[in-house]
Design an enzyme around this catalytic site. Structure first.
Site, mmCIF file in Angstrom:
data_model
loop_
_atom_site.group_PDB
_atom_site.id
_atom_site.type_symbol
_atom_site.label_atom_id
_atom_site.label_comp_id
_atom_site.label_asym_id
_atom_site.label_seq_id
_atom_site.Cartn_x
_atom_site.Cartn_y
_atom_site.Cartn_z
ATOM 1 N N CYS A 45 0.829 -1.211 0.000
ATOM 2 C CA CYS A 45 0.000 0.000 0.000
ATOM 3 C C CYS A 45 0.859 1.255 0.000
ATOM 4 O O CYS A 45 0.549 2.247 -0.667
ATOM 5 C CB CYS A 45 -0.916 0.030 1.225
ATOM 6 S SG CYS A 45 -2.084 -1.334 1.290
HETATM 7 C C1 BEZ Z 1 0.539 -4.631 1.878
HETATM 8 O O1 BEZ Z 1 0.127 -3.526 1.563
HETATM 9 O O2 BEZ Z 1 1.723 -4.914 1.770
HETATM 10 C C2 BEZ Z 1 -0.403 -5.651 2.415
HETATM 11 C C3 BEZ Z 1 -1.540 -5.279 3.102
HETATM 12 C C4 BEZ Z 1 -2.363 -6.244 3.629
HETATM 13 C C5 BEZ Z 1 -2.077 -7.590 3.431
HETATM 14 C C6 BEZ Z 1 -0.939 -7.951 2.714
HETATM 15 C C7 BEZ Z 1 -0.098 -6.978 2.201
#
Ligand code: BEZ
Length: 209
Positions: A45
């Site tokens: 994210c």
């Molecule tokens: C991420 O943004 O890296 C992420 C967020 C939730 C679950 C897995 C990855």
């Protein structure tokens, strides 16, 4: 039932990192991209939000407002913006919605219980000036999105909203386009002089407009 293409994009009010917004008022008369994030302070994210911040001039060229949503609260979002700037070199100035009561996530069907009980999936909704849903995409949390693909889709959506054409596989702005089957050969000759007939149902022309 999940929102489908052609449906009205529901309006909402929400707290965001850019202050309170009314979604439809924020979009104004142009196009919009609403995209969800599973959670704050997560690696994928963080890269996505920075990437979109860098692409804002490209969205502006396409008269498109972007807005992100995550179910975390506003104070968390605000702290996260510092990290995003630190990691990616770009600070999101576009709004990031705080959705702790999951109002936006539920309305837009961003919670997929069999993927995660609490976090949203990576949804994308492209919304037209008529406030209808023009495109939906759903990615799992583990896969970051290609936002250049969203720009490419916007180019196609905006072109095909204006002219009776469709865009072929892997099309990029400026490439030849397909004349839709709704256009007769006679009309095609008038509107797209010199068009090419590959098959009776596949006629191509240079990009109009
Ligand atoms: C991420 O943004 O890296 C992420 C967020 C939730 C679950 C897995 C990855």
């Amino acid at each position: 039932m999940a929102l489908q293409l052609g449906d009205d994009a529901p309006n909402f009010t929400a707290e965001t990192t850019a202050g309170p917004i009314d979604f439809h008022a924020y979009l104004g008369d142009g196009w919009g991209v609403l995209f969800s994030h599973p959670a704050d302070f997560t690696p994928v994210c963080t890269t996505e939000l920075g990437t979109v911040a860098k692409l804002i001039p490209e969205f502006d060229k396409r008269n498109t407002k972007v807005i992100a949503v995550s179910v975390d609260p506003i104070d968390s979002h605000t702290r996260w913006l510092d990290d995003i700037e630190d990691v990616t070199g770009a600070r999101p100035e576009y709004p990031l919605i705080a959705d702790p009561d999951r109002n936006v996530a539920m309305t837009y069907g961003m919670l997929h219980p069999n993927a995660s009980a609490t976090a949203t999936v990576r949804s994308v909704f492209v919304i037209g000036p008529d406030k209808k849903v023009k495109l939906t995409l759903t990615y799992p949390a583990s896969t970051g999105r290609d936002f250049n693909e969203i720009l490419r889709v916007l180019d196609s959506l905006q072109l095909t909203a204006k002219f009776q054409v469709a865009t072929p596989a892997d099309w990029r702005a400026g490439d030849d386009v397909i004349i839709t089957t709704a256009v007769s050969n006679e009309d095609a000759a008038a509107r797209f002089p010199g068009y090419t007939t590959v098959k009776p149902y596949l006629r191509t022309t240079s990009q109009p407009g």
